[in-house]
Design a protein around this motif. Structure first.
Motif, PDB file in Angstrom:
ATOM      1  N   ILE A  62       0.811  -1.229   0.000  1.00 35.68           N
ATOM      2  CA  ILE A  62       0.000   0.000   0.000  1.00 35.68           C
ATOM      3  C   ILE A  62       0.844   1.279   0.000  1.00 35.68           C
ATOM      4  O   ILE A  62       0.296   2.370   0.116  1.00 35.68           O
ATOM      5  N   ARG A  63       2.153   1.151  -0.146  1.00 32.83           N
ATOM      6  CA  ARG A  63       2.999   2.346  -0.080  1.00 32.83           C
ATOM      7  C   ARG A  63       2.660   3.352  -1.188  1.00 32.83           C
ATOM      8  O   ARG A  63       2.451   4.545  -0.915  1.00 32.83           O
ATOM      9  N   ASP A  64       2.617   2.877  -2.420  1.00 32.23           N
ATOM     10  CA  ASP A  64       2.346   3.796  -3.539  1.00 32.23           C
ATOM     11  C   ASP A  64       0.989   4.474  -3.364  1.00 32.23           C
ATOM     12  O   ASP A  64       0.840   5.682  -3.633  1.00 32.23           O
ATOM     13  N   TRP A  65       0.011   3.711  -2.946  1.00 34.16           N
ATOM     14  CA  TRP A  65      -1.340   4.260  -2.747  1.00 34.16           C
ATOM     15  C   TRP A  65      -1.331   5.344  -1.668  1.00 34.16           C
ATOM     16  O   TRP A  65      -1.893   6.428  -1.859  1.00 34.16           O
ATOM     17  N   LEU A  66      -0.688   5.065  -0.532  1.00 32.27           N
ATOM     18  CA  LEU A  66      -0.652   6.048   0.554  1.00 32.27           C
ATOM     19  C   LEU A  66       0.107   7.304   0.139  1.00 32.27           C
ATOM     20  O   LEU A  66      -0.347   8.433   0.383  1.00 32.27           O
ATOM     21  N   GLU A  67       1.259   7.104  -0.478  1.00 41.96           N
ATOM     22  CA  GLU A  67       2.072   8.261  -0.840  1.00 41.96           C
ATOM     23  C   GLU A  67       1.419   9.077  -1.949  1.00 41.96           C
ATOM     24  O   GLU A  67       1.585  10.302  -1.994  1.00 41.96           O
ATOM     25  N   SER A  68       0.641   8.439  -2.826  1.00 41.85           N
ATOM     26  CA  SER A  68      -0.063   9.184  -3.870  1.00 41.85           C
ATOM     27  C   SER A  68      -1.132  10.105  -3.283  1.00 41.85           C
ATOM     28  O   SER A  68      -1.532  11.091  -3.908  1.00 41.85           O
ATOM     29  N   LYS A  69      -1.567   9.782  -2.073  1.00 39.76           N
ATOM     30  CA  LYS A  69      -2.555  10.613  -1.386  1.00 39.76           C
ATOM     31  C   LYS A  69      -1.896  11.640  -0.456  1.00 39.76           C
ATOM     32  O   LYS A  69      -2.577  12.349   0.289  1.00 39.76           O
ATOM     33  N   GLY A  70      -0.566  11.678  -0.481  1.00 42.52           N
ATOM     34  CA  GLY A  70       0.162  12.679   0.300  1.00 42.52           C
ATOM     35  C   GLY A  70       0.479  12.262   1.718  1.00 42.52           C
ATOM     36  O   GLY A  70       0.942  13.087   2.521  1.00 42.52           O
ATOM     37  N   HIS A  71       0.284  10.992   2.057  1.00 45.05           N
ATOM     38  CA  HIS A  71       0.552  10.530   3.418  1.00 45.05           C
ATOM     39  C   HIS A  71       1.986  10.014   3.539  1.00 45.05           C
ATOM     40  O   HIS A  71       2.613   9.602   2.555  1.00 45.05           O
ATOM     41  N   LYS A  72       2.477  10.034   4.766  1.00 45.58           N
ATOM     42  CA  LYS A  72       3.823   9.548   5.046  1.00 45.58           C
ATOM     43  C   LYS A  72       3.714   8.145   5.614  1.00 45.58           C
ATOM     44  O   LYS A  72       2.980   7.921   6.586  1.00 45.58           O
ATOM     45  N   TYR A  73       4.436   7.202   5.031  1.00 44.00           N
ATOM     46  CA  TYR A  73       4.345   5.799   5.433  1.00 44.00           C
ATOM     47  C   TYR A  73       5.725   5.314   5.861  1.00 44.00           C
ATOM     48  O   TYR A  73       6.640   5.197   5.055  1.00 44.00           O
ATOM     49  N   ILE A  74       5.867   5.078   7.147  1.00 42.51           N
ATOM     50  CA  ILE A  74       7.118   4.601   7.728  1.00 42.51           C
ATOM     51  C   ILE A  74       6.947   3.125   8.065  1.00 42.51           C
ATOM     52  O   ILE A  74       6.008   2.751   8.778  1.00 42.51           O
ATOM     53  N   VAL A  75       7.844   2.281   7.566  1.00 46.18           N
ATOM     54  CA  VAL A  75       7.760   0.848   7.834  1.00 46.18           C
ATOM     55  C   VAL A  75       9.077   0.362   8.416  1.00 46.18           C
ATOM     56  O   VAL A  75      10.153   0.722   7.930  1.00 46.18           O
ATOM     57  N   THR A  76       8.979  -0.459   9.466  1.00 43.72           N
ATOM     58  CA  THR A  76      10.176  -0.974  10.119  1.00 43.72           C
ATOM     59  C   THR A  76       9.889  -2.329  10.727  1.00 43.72           C
ATOM     60  O   THR A  76       8.722  -2.686  10.947  1.00 43.72           O
ATOM     61  N   ASP A  77      10.944  -3.077  10.991  1.00 40.91           N
ATOM     62  CA  ASP A  77      10.813  -4.300  11.786  1.00 40.91           C
ATOM     63  C   ASP A  77      11.431  -4.092  13.170  1.00 40.91           C
ATOM     64  O   ASP A  77      11.365  -4.978  14.017  1.00 40.91           O
ATOM     65  N   ASP A  78      12.011  -2.914  13.399  1.00 41.80           N
ATOM     66  CA  ASP A  78      12.764  -2.605  14.617  1.00 41.80           C
ATOM     67  C   ASP A  78      11.810  -2.071  15.682  1.00 41.80           C
ATOM     68  O   ASP A  78      11.378  -0.916  15.612  1.00 41.80           O
ATOM     69  N   LYS A  79      11.499  -2.905  16.667  1.00 42.84           N
ATOM     70  CA  LYS A  79      10.423  -2.585  17.604  1.00 42.84           C
ATOM     71  C   LYS A  79      10.777  -2.743  19.075  1.00 42.84           C
ATOM     72  O   LYS A  79       9.937  -2.513  19.941  1.00 42.84           O
ATOM     73  N   GLU A  80      12.008  -3.162  19.373  1.00 39.71           N
ATOM     74  CA  GLU A  80      12.377  -3.459  20.758  1.00 39.71           C
ATOM     75  C   GLU A  80      13.361  -2.421  21.296  1.00 39.71           C
ATOM     76  O   GLU A  80      14.280  -2.007  20.592  1.00 39.71           O
ATOM     77  N   GLY A  81      13.157  -2.039  22.547  1.00 41.48           N
ATOM     78  CA  GLY A  81      14.109  -1.181  23.229  1.00 41.48           C
ATOM     79  C   GLY A  81      13.839   0.304  23.034  1.00 41.48           C
ATOM     80  O   GLY A  81      13.139   0.709  22.099  1.00 41.48           O
TER      81      GLY A  81
END
Length: 381
Positions: A62-81
């Motif tokens: 869904i990255r292209d779809w979100l960014e085409s609507k002007g939204h910022k999409y941050i994705v990570t697997d780093d969730k601890e600490g």
């Protein structure tokens, strides 16, 4: 559960006397919104299948779809600490998307830091990695893609039942190690036909499992808060057991299909396991913490549990020294039963649909809500 319009702020009383919470405005902020997604890494496998959308690299597609609507999409697997990527983005996130397969534990502390957060979405089913009480108190909405991976999990449960009964894992290991000892496998291999199989929980997954077990000519039992539809009872031949303790000693195979809640956490400890038939096979694809980990290990070692299989652990990822890795006669895997490619496509589509509704200030499908307007869905109460 009373479900009001998603975009309306509501002042609601919580269960404790005298307390109240202001529901945050559940509609997209004007202009750009910040959406943060936490998914497992695909690494070298990310590019091998174009439909492998559940990994961090492909980010639900869904990255292209979100960014085409002007939204910022941050994705990570780093969730601890305290210094992880998730912590950096929590304070100004509008939406947080998490998953049961690589759970980002959304604690009360994290919710306090998330001053702009309005919506917590689970890509999949099962939102127990979120502090739901804190979400209620903060006025957040929590939703998941109900039904997205029920087929995936029900099929996996049936597979694990057969793997355990047929003593498949030791036979497979013989081939891998160059051995050939039929007696070592056959002395504890059984047919499924004629066995009594009970499911604790007969919701969407439990009902699908009962339907899939019908052709095996089993005796089917189920325990739940409410009875299933009479037509489904007739179709499957499943019998309702109101008293769980009365059902347990009847089962050759026990399958767990209830969500993790304060009522089900540690439900199956030493005492409950002792009520089960000696030599019982157990499949648990629900949540690891529903069972007392050491009680399972001890009962497996004594032979009271003939085999335990599942893909959920009371710590995820499971540490290398987790005792379930080393107990006898188990069929454990990493948590992946609900994240088949087909399941990923369904929950990715569900997340996109709810985000689209969020941007438009529209209702979600009612069954997707876990927390809304200061109320918790019945299965988590």
């Amino acid at each position: 559960m009373a479900m009001k319009h998603v975009a309306t702020p509501v002042l609601r009383a919580l269960a404790s006397p005298g307390s109240s919470t202001l529901t945050r405005h559940l509609h997209a902020s004007p202009g750009s919104n910040k959406i943060v997604g936490v998914f497992y890494k695909g690494n070298e496998y990310a590019a091998l299948n174009p439909n492998f959308v559940g990994c961090a690299e492909n980010a639900l597609g869904i990255r292209d779809w979100l960014e085409s609507k002007g939204h910022k999409y941050i994705v990570t697997d780093d969730k601890e600490g305290p210094n992880c990527e998730l912590e950096k983005h929590i304070p100004d996130a509008d939406v947080l998307i998490t998953t049961p397969f690589h759970p980002a534990y959304v604690s009360a502390e994290r919710i306090k830091k998330a001053k702009k957060l309005k919506l917590l979405l689970t890509a999949g089913i099962g939102s127990d990695h979120i502090d739901l009480k804190a979400a209620v108190e903060a006025g957040l909405t929590v939703a998941e893609v109900t039904g997205s991976n029920t087929v995936s999990v029900a099929e996996d449960e049936l597979m694990r039942i057969l793997i355990l009964l047929r003593n498949f894992v030791p036979g497979y290991n013989q081939v891998v190690t160059g051995d050939w000892n039929v007696a070592a496998v056959a002395h504890r291999a059984y047919d499924l036909e004629g066995k009594t199989v009970g499911t604790v929980g007969a919701g969407r997954i439990g009902r699908l499992l009962l339907q899939r077990l019908k052709p095996f000519n089993c005796n089917l039992l189920y325990h739940d808060r409410v009875k299933i539809d009479p037509e489904l009872e007739k179709e499957t031949g499943a019998k309702f057991e109101e008293d769980l303790d009365a059902m347990l000693p009847k089962c050759d195979v026990l399958v767990v299909n209830v969500p993790l809640s304060e009522k089900t956490r540690g439900l199956f400890g030493k005492d409950k396991i002792a009520k089960m038939k000696k030599g019982v096979f157990i499949v648990n694809n629900a949540r690891g913490a529903i069972f007392d980990a050491q009680a399972v290990v001890d009962a497996s070692a004594s032979g009271h549990i003939a085999g335990y299989g599942g893909d959920v652990w009371n710590q995820q990822p499971a540490p290398k020294d987790h005792p379930w890795r080393y107990m006898p006669n188990h069929a454990m895997t990493p948590h992946f039963s609900g994240t088949t490619i087909d399941g990923q496509l369904r929950y990715a589509a569900g997340v996109k649909d709810m985000l689209d509704r969020f941007f438009k200030g529209e209702e979600f499908p009612a069954q997707n809500y876990i927390v809304k307007d200061g109320e918790l869905a019945p299965q988590y109460r």
